[in-house]
Scaffold this motif. Sequence first.
Motif, PDB file in Angstrom:
ATOM      1  N   ASN A   1       0.874  -1.228  -0.136  1.00  0.00           N
ATOM      2  CA  ASN A   1       0.214  -0.190   0.089  1.00  0.00           C
ATOM      3  C   ASN A   1       0.867   1.331   0.002  1.00  0.00           C
ATOM      4  OD1 ASN A   1      -1.602   2.169   0.506  1.00  0.00           O
ATOM      5  ND2 ASN A   1      -2.832   1.173   2.050  1.00  0.00           N
TER       6      ASN A   1
ATOM      7  N   ASP B   1      -0.135   4.381   0.504  1.00  0.00           N
ATOM      8  CA  ASP B   1      -0.316   5.136   1.496  1.00  0.00           C
ATOM      9  C   ASP B   1       0.443   4.845   2.994  1.00  0.00           C
ATOM     10  OD1 ASP B   1      -2.471   6.763   0.662  1.00  0.00           O
ATOM     11  OD2 ASP B   1      -3.876   5.538   1.086  1.00  0.00           O
ATOM     12  N   ILE B   2       0.821   3.617   3.163  1.00  0.00           N
ATOM     13  CA  ILE B   2       1.367   3.231   4.086  1.00  0.00           C
ATOM     14  C   ILE B   2       3.064   3.890   4.118  1.00  0.00           C
ATOM     15  CG2 ILE B   2       2.246   1.232   5.915  1.00  0.00           C
ATOM     16  CD1 ILE B   2      -0.749   2.170   5.913  1.00  0.00           C
TER      17      ILE B   2
ATOM     18  N   ARG C   1       3.348   7.307   4.648  1.00  0.00           N
ATOM     19  CA  ARG C   1       3.342   7.750   6.146  1.00  0.00           C
ATOM     20  C   ARG C   1       4.736   7.334   6.844  1.00  0.00           C
ATOM     21  NH1 ARG C   1      -2.359   5.118   7.472  1.00  0.00           N
ATOM     22  NH2 ARG C   1      -3.520   6.231   5.857  1.00  0.00           N
ATOM     23  N   GLN C   2       5.256   6.090   6.347  1.00  0.00           N
ATOM     24  CA  GLN C   2       6.710   5.780   6.814  1.00  0.00           C
ATOM     25  C   GLN C   2       7.656   6.592   6.454  1.00  0.00           C
ATOM     26  OE1 GLN C   2       6.303   1.846   5.182  1.00  0.00           O
ATOM     27  NE2 GLN C   2       5.689   0.926   7.320  1.00  0.00           N
TER      28      GLN C   2
ATOM     29  N   ARG D   1       7.477   9.808   8.418  1.00  0.00           N
ATOM     30  CA  ARG D   1       8.016  10.069   9.826  1.00  0.00           C
ATOM     31  C   ARG D   1       9.536   9.994   9.915  1.00  0.00           C
ATOM     32  NH1 ARG D   1       6.222   3.958  12.077  1.00  0.00           N
ATOM     33  NH2 ARG D   1       7.888   2.755  10.687  1.00  0.00           N
TER      34      ARG D   1
ATOM     35  N   ASP E   1       1.271   6.708  15.868  1.00  0.00           N
ATOM     36  CA  ASP E   1       2.195   6.839  14.438  1.00  0.00           C
ATOM     37  C   ASP E   1       0.871   6.562  13.515  1.00  0.00           C
ATOM     38  OD1 ASP E   1       3.750   6.380  12.416  1.00  0.00           O
ATOM     39  OD2 ASP E   1       5.073   4.698  13.596  1.00  0.00           O
ATOM     40  N   PRO E   2       1.030   7.215  12.409  1.00  0.00           N
ATOM     41  CA  PRO E   2      -0.300   7.084  11.513  1.00  0.00           C
ATOM     42  C   PRO E   2      -0.007   5.927  10.515  1.00  0.00           C
ATOM     43  CG  PRO E   2       0.383   9.621  11.425  1.00  0.00           C
ATOM     44  CD  PRO E   2       1.310   8.772  12.470  1.00  0.00           C
ATOM     45  N   ALA E   3       1.700   5.781  10.536  1.00  0.00           N
ATOM     46  CA  ALA E   3       2.111   4.704   9.655  1.00  0.00           C
ATOM     47  C   ALA E   3       1.688   3.192  10.072  1.00  0.00           C
ATOM     48  CB  ALA E   3       3.369   4.762   9.362  1.00  0.00           C
TER      49      ALA E   3
ATOM     50  N   ILE F   1      -1.531   2.822  11.232  1.00  0.00           N
ATOM     51  CA  ILE F   1      -2.734   2.481  10.960  1.00  0.00           C
ATOM     52  C   ILE F   1      -3.227   1.779   9.738  1.00  0.00           C
ATOM     53  CG2 ILE F   1      -5.141   3.761  10.853  1.00  0.00           C
ATOM     54  CD1 ILE F   1      -4.137   5.537  12.935  1.00  0.00           C
ATOM     55  N   SER F   2      -4.003   0.886   9.417  1.00  0.00           N
ATOM     56  CA  SER F   2      -4.004   0.204   8.237  1.00  0.00           C
ATOM     57  C   SER F   2      -2.734  -0.642   7.578  1.00  0.00           C
ATOM     58  CB  SER F   2      -4.904   1.146   7.226  1.00  0.00           C
ATOM     59  OG  SER F   2      -6.118   1.484   7.566  1.00  0.00           O
ATOM     60  N   LYS F   3      -1.870  -0.470   8.259  1.00  0.00           N
ATOM     61  CA  LYS F   3      -0.561  -1.030   7.703  1.00  0.00           C
ATOM     62  C   LYS F   3      -0.634  -2.754   7.415  1.00  0.00           C
ATOM     63  CE  LYS F   3       3.294  -2.317  10.332  1.00  0.00           C
ATOM     64  NZ  LYS F   3       4.092  -2.292  11.093  1.00  0.00           N
TER      65      LYS F   3
ATOM     66  N   GLU G   1      -6.803  -3.241   7.217  1.00  0.00           N
ATOM     67  CA  GLU G   1      -7.382  -1.912   6.985  1.00  0.00           C
ATOM     68  C   GLU G   1      -8.396  -1.396   8.100  1.00  0.00           C
ATOM     69  OE1 GLU G   1      -6.624  -0.665   3.763  1.00  0.00           O
ATOM     70  OE2 GLU G   1      -8.162   1.189   4.358  1.00  0.00           O
TER      71      GLU G   1
END
Lengths: 125, 582
Positions: free
Chosen positions: A57, A59-60, A63-64, A67, B319-321, B323-325, B328
């Motif tokens: 994904n 999106d993930i 986000r990684q 950070r 940590d938003p990373a 969420i849904s990693k 879902e």
Amino acid sequence: MNIKLRITLRECEGALIRLLGTIERRGHALVNLSSRPAGGQSAARNLSLDVDCGGRNPDILVRQIRRLYDVVEAAWYQLPEYQAADAHLSYEATSPAMYGMVVHRRENNAAAEGGQARPGVGVNG
Amino acid sequence: MDMPSNASYLKATQVPAPVPLLNGAQVLVRTLESAGVRQVFGYPGGAIMPVYDALVDAGLKHILCRHEQGCALAADGYARVSGEVGVCMATSGPGATNLLTGIANAYMDSVPLLAITGQVPTAVMGTDAFQEVDIFGMSMPVVKHSFIVRDINTLQDTVLQALEIAASGRPGPVLLDLPKDVATAECHFRNAVVSMHTAPSEQYGLSDLQRAATALRDARRPLAYIGGGTVISRSHDAVRAFVNHHQLPVVSTLRALGMIPTDYPGFLGMIGMHGSKPANHAAQECDLLLCIGARFDDRVTGKLDSFAPKARVIHIDIDPAEISKLREADVSLPGEIAPALRFLTDQAPLEIDHWKKHCTALLDASQFDYNYPGEDIFAPGLLRKISQRFAESSNGKAIISCDVGQHQMWVAQHCLLTAPEHHLSSAGLGTMGYGLPAAIGAQFATPDAPVIVVSGDGSIMMNIQELCTLKRYGLPVKIVLLDNSCLGLVRQWQQLFFEERFSEVDLSDNPDFAVVARSFGIAAKSIERAAEIDEGIAFLESTDGPCLLHVKIDPRANVWPLVPPGQSNEAMIEGCELEDQS
Ligand SMILES: Cc1ncc(C[n+]2csc(CCOP(=O)(O)OP(=O)(O)O)c2C)c(N)n1
């Protein structure tokens, strides 16, 4: 899925390696990278990367990437299929000393497809 | 929005004029002191000698461990218990590489840690100089951030930034590599005002919270799944108030054990591979999973596709990373845990009587039987008794620090844990050798609390040199060494999943651990029969200084229940089932 990442990175020691390491370690393949100074007063660079995410994904991944302390901003866009097929490794980082890295050349696939071979530009190498 | 910060290291440095001229090592030490760092766990060597010279005149306490891995793990234990950044230091080359396991351990469990490494002088960096390794590059995948300080004038700011980064948002380890010439160069120490760049981070808003409240209200079988994030953010009050208000059934990860008091009627225990039957069953049956500071780790979920198959998911994490990693989320709440839970606590109590009764029935049906026939020592019963006794006598302050293996799981399943920061366990990395050094850090953080190590005969040998550290500082750490003469957890897996083809797990040539302990100057006692348990516990209670209770247990003892790796949590096997089959 193939995506384009647009990232603004602060010019700090190790910043690029940290970013590229994150992309690969999280299971994505780097296909293409270009870089230019962000301009203005900021000591930052804008990067554009083509990445093959496989089934992961994006999106993930973004986000990684966000950070990471050196990342000012990161976003991703879907890459059209024809661009992904033509993708080859070409590193255009303009300040090798800044990144202090060696990038190994990799043959691009253009020659195999009957097109003109475009050697990857290696930083420090 | 800025990353929330639970530390304020940036404003730390206040020095009266006139500003003194110091060398880099002195700047480092003074900056740490001014930021409130009270002790560092370290080991000297060539490249970091200027720093050790500066320590001679410093107020900062240095704890000499006997291996750099011990330093890093002690700093980790210190950080988990105190809530402050743990600081460790080592020289370049082998000193730095020895820190790596501890750094990775802190990374996997989001522990705030500052690792300072000496480095060869900048002029020879990159030339394969004596004791030069690229620790900056080697540690990159296991640090939150890292710095090489090449300019003395940036050192002070960098140290403060490093502390702030380690502690803020989702905490983690930060590496600071200090070349020797920078440590000896001079500059003026000043009032530091550091500006921090923080990347914009996602943060939930009111509408997200309202969606979460609606999802919770609509659920018939909601389940709270709490993880290490609740501990790191010290959200104890908010978590407890929330589950109490709704009388919500709760399952916990290894790291959050102790967050929910064991007498709370809806607490179903630990979830996952060695989790309790009620916890795993409830997760499979729930229709809403409220994941609070947890991350759907594979040890929790088993086969991910079949985990909590009927559940919608609300996920709260700083940590938003996360969420849904892996799973879902239907409602994402990136941001701080406590305010979100307070919002959900303000809603009307849930009407879930039927589900609560069902969960209570699950619990009632799986009470563990501590009555063990025979003369041998039954480790779960022993550990439960020890934890209860020390919890009582210390008013709930006792700390248990585990190593890795079967004994670690027995602690998680059977010990009375009164607060999550009283349970030190290497959850993410599973580092054998963690228990003893982490206990050292914990004892420095809370000198008055009893600190108990539970270790195995394999794990203790990984950092046994730290017995010397116990002796040197007179730390009254109590070690319970469960000796099954083998690498028990690996043996168990070979028994169950490799057709009993036992390979390199036999440790029957162990030394006499009581003799080993005594040779370090530590009181020791061995027991091997159930009838000796009370005597053994009395020995632990009555010994003032450090001591080791060597407990011989049956090499065939296994940890139950167990979910076979890669399978659904529904495929959990219990010992008796397996023994019936065999
Ligand atoms: C540093 C390290 N090496 C190897 C492992 C793999 N491992 C996990 S548990 C275990 C056995 C632990 O044996 P022991 O400490 O005696 O505990 P027991 O399982 O017998 O209770 C091993 C080898 C590990 N987790 N960490």
